[in-house]
Design a protein around this motif. Structure first.
Motif, PDB file in Angstrom:
ATOM      1  N   PHE A  14      47.288  32.249  49.743  1.00 47.67           N
ATOM      2  CA  PHE A  14      45.913  32.433  50.187  1.00 47.67           C
ATOM      3  C   PHE A  14      45.530  33.854  50.593  1.00 47.67           C
ATOM      4  O   PHE A  14      44.350  34.116  50.803  1.00 47.67           O
ATOM      5  CB  PHE A  14      45.615  31.492  51.358  1.00 47.67           C
ATOM      6  CG  PHE A  14      45.830  30.039  51.035  1.00 47.67           C
ATOM      7  CD1 PHE A  14      45.162  29.445  49.984  1.00 47.67           C
ATOM      8  CD2 PHE A  14      46.707  29.269  51.776  1.00 47.67           C
ATOM      9  CE1 PHE A  14      45.350  28.103  49.681  1.00 47.67           C
ATOM     10  CE2 PHE A  14      46.907  27.924  51.497  1.00 47.67           C
ATOM     11  CZ  PHE A  14      46.222  27.337  50.439  1.00 47.67           C
ATOM     12  N   GLU A  15      46.461  34.759  50.735  1.00 44.37           N
ATOM     13  CA  GLU A  15      46.103  36.103  51.181  1.00 44.37           C
ATOM     14  C   GLU A  15      45.735  36.974  49.979  1.00 44.37           C
ATOM     15  O   GLU A  15      46.376  37.974  49.674  1.00 44.37           O
ATOM     16  CB  GLU A  15      47.250  36.740  51.975  1.00 44.37           C
ATOM     17  CG  GLU A  15      46.783  37.918  52.839  1.00 44.37           C
ATOM     18  CD  GLU A  15      47.839  38.352  53.829  1.00 44.37           C
ATOM     19  OE1 GLU A  15      48.800  39.011  53.409  1.00 44.37           O
ATOM     20  OE2 GLU A  15      47.695  38.009  55.020  1.00 44.37           O
ATOM     21  N   THR A  16      44.702  36.552  49.303  1.00 43.33           N
ATOM     22  CA  THR A  16      44.204  37.252  48.123  1.00 43.33           C
ATOM     23  C   THR A  16      42.755  36.869  47.924  1.00 43.33           C
ATOM     24  O   THR A  16      42.308  35.816  48.377  1.00 43.33           O
ATOM     25  CB  THR A  16      45.028  36.886  46.873  1.00 43.33           C
ATOM     26  OG1 THR A  16      44.449  37.507  45.724  1.00 43.33           O
ATOM     27  CG2 THR A  16      45.030  35.373  46.655  1.00 43.33           C
ATOM     28  N   ASP A  17      42.013  37.722  47.240  1.00 39.69           N
ATOM     29  CA  ASP A  17      40.612  37.412  46.956  1.00 39.69           C
ATOM     30  C   ASP A  17      40.465  36.593  45.680  1.00 39.69           C
ATOM     31  O   ASP A  17      39.384  36.108  45.374  1.00 39.69           O
ATOM     32  CB  ASP A  17      39.803  38.707  46.828  1.00 39.69           C
ATOM     33  CG  ASP A  17      39.670  39.435  48.156  1.00 39.69           C
ATOM     34  OD1 ASP A  17      39.659  38.747  49.195  1.00 39.69           O
ATOM     35  OD2 ASP A  17      39.583  40.672  48.152  1.00 39.69           O
ATOM     36  N   GLY A  18      41.547  36.434  44.908  1.00 38.57           N
ATOM     37  CA  GLY A  18      41.470  35.705  43.652  1.00 38.57           C
ATOM     38  C   GLY A  18      42.034  34.308  43.773  1.00 38.57           C
ATOM     39  O   GLY A  18      42.687  33.934  44.749  1.00 38.57           O
ATOM     40  N   LEU A  19      41.766  33.498  42.762  1.00 47.08           N
ATOM     41  CA  LEU A  19      42.307  32.150  42.676  1.00 47.08           C
ATOM     42  C   LEU A  19      43.787  32.213  42.330  1.00 47.08           C
ATOM     43  O   LEU A  19      44.192  32.942  41.422  1.00 47.08           O
ATOM     44  CB  LEU A  19      41.550  31.374  41.593  1.00 47.08           C
ATOM     45  CG  LEU A  19      41.947  29.923  41.336  1.00 47.08           C
ATOM     46  CD1 LEU A  19      41.684  29.061  42.566  1.00 47.08           C
ATOM     47  CD2 LEU A  19      41.183  29.387  40.125  1.00 47.08           C
TER      48      LEU A  19
END
Length: 306
Positions: A14-19
């Motif tokens: 979850f520590e990302t802006d992408g899927l």
């Protein structure tokens, strides 16, 4: 998306802006019989190598033929420990532990053990259960599963956080004379309530570290995510999708139970729409006659194209 969570598995997902994408066991597709462990591990290692961020094991305590599958057959705790020993950084998840059918001290100890052995890679989907004959088999009142689920979540948090905890429930009593060890690598193992778990959305938003849901039509999914963001802010939303890759990459979608059969071009657009709607992670059950080829095709066409 910033998470502020110290658990390595949660950050990986979850520590990302992408899927991000996870793969669900059994990777060989053998969900009505016992899968071959060596083949499952080989595919798990391949999934990690080609860019998947999570590997998810289901909790199916008993096999009920009427329901249609036995999950990955193996109990999730020893199975995920085995997977941890053969992988390096990929998140390990449960989808999902049926809390009312398990003693919370056993769950707390088993989960913390897997978390420690995997260097903090465990993320727990947790559920209230949906296979009716299992409740009498475990001596559990089916009508009480919502209340039992809430008690288990609060108990798990306490047992992971406190040394020599004091806590009492239907399962027994801890009066401060005993500790439950090991403790997790972080203060708590992330808990993702699955489906509605017999709870209000507000309760899930307050007590969960995210929400794990089943496949939904996009119009319905939009409403669910909007309501979730209103209740939970930036806490992540994850979902499961069944994906059968057609040989023709331009093939349009055919509806399947909990997913679609389509070409890779349609799936590229579909997962792009999910990302725009605010989905943070997708657990993909890849349907393919050649499982390794399916994993590789999905990674090349969807993950690498992201």
């Amino acid at each position: 998306m910033p998470t502020g969570h110290e658990n390595e598995g949660y950050r990986r997902l979850f520590e990302t802006d992408g899927l991000t994408f996870g793969a669900g066991f059994p990777l060989t597709g053998a969900n009505r019989s016992t899968p071959e462990p060596e083949a499952e591990i080989r595919l798990a290692k391949r999934a990690e190598a080609v860019g998947f961020d999570g590997l998810w094991a289901r909790d199916v305590p008993t096999y009920w033929p009427k329901f249609g599958d036995a999950g990955q057959t193996f109990d999730p705790w020893p199975w995920l420990s085995h997977v941890a020993a053969h992988t390096d950084e990929i998140a390990l998840g449960t989808s999902s532990i049926v809390l009312p059918l398990r003693h919370p001290i056993h769950v707390a100890k088993s989960a913390a053990t897997v978390d420690r052995l995997s260097d903090g890679r465990l993320v727990l989907g947790v559920a209230s259960g949906d296979r009716d004959p299992e409740y009498p088999a475990f001596g559990v009142d089916r009508d009480e599963r919502g209340a039992l689920f809430r008690d288990h979540v609060e108990t798990l948090r306490t047992l992971w956080r406190d040394e020599f905890p004091e806590r009492e429930g239907w399962w027994g009593r801890l009066d401060g004379a005993l500790d439950v060890v090991p403790k997790p690598t972080a203060e708590t193992i992330p808990l993702l309530p699955t489906g509605n778990a017999r709870q209000s959305r507000e309760w899930i938003a307050e007590h969960g570290d995210g929400w794990l849901f089943y496949h939904l039509p996009e119009r319905t999914l939009t409403d669910y995510i909007d309501d979730w963001r209103e209740a939970a802010g930036e806490k992540p939303f994850a979902m499961a999708v069944r994906a059968e890759l057609a040989d023709d990459p331009t093939a349009g979608p055919e509806q399947l139970h909990l997913g679609y059969r389509a070409g890779t071009e349609w799936f590229q657009d579909y997962f792009g729409r999910l990302a725009e709607l605010g989905v943070d992670h997708v657990i993909v059950s890849i349907e393919n006659d050649d499982p390794e080829r399916g994993i590789e095709r999905f990674a090349a066409a969807i993950i690498d194209a992201d």
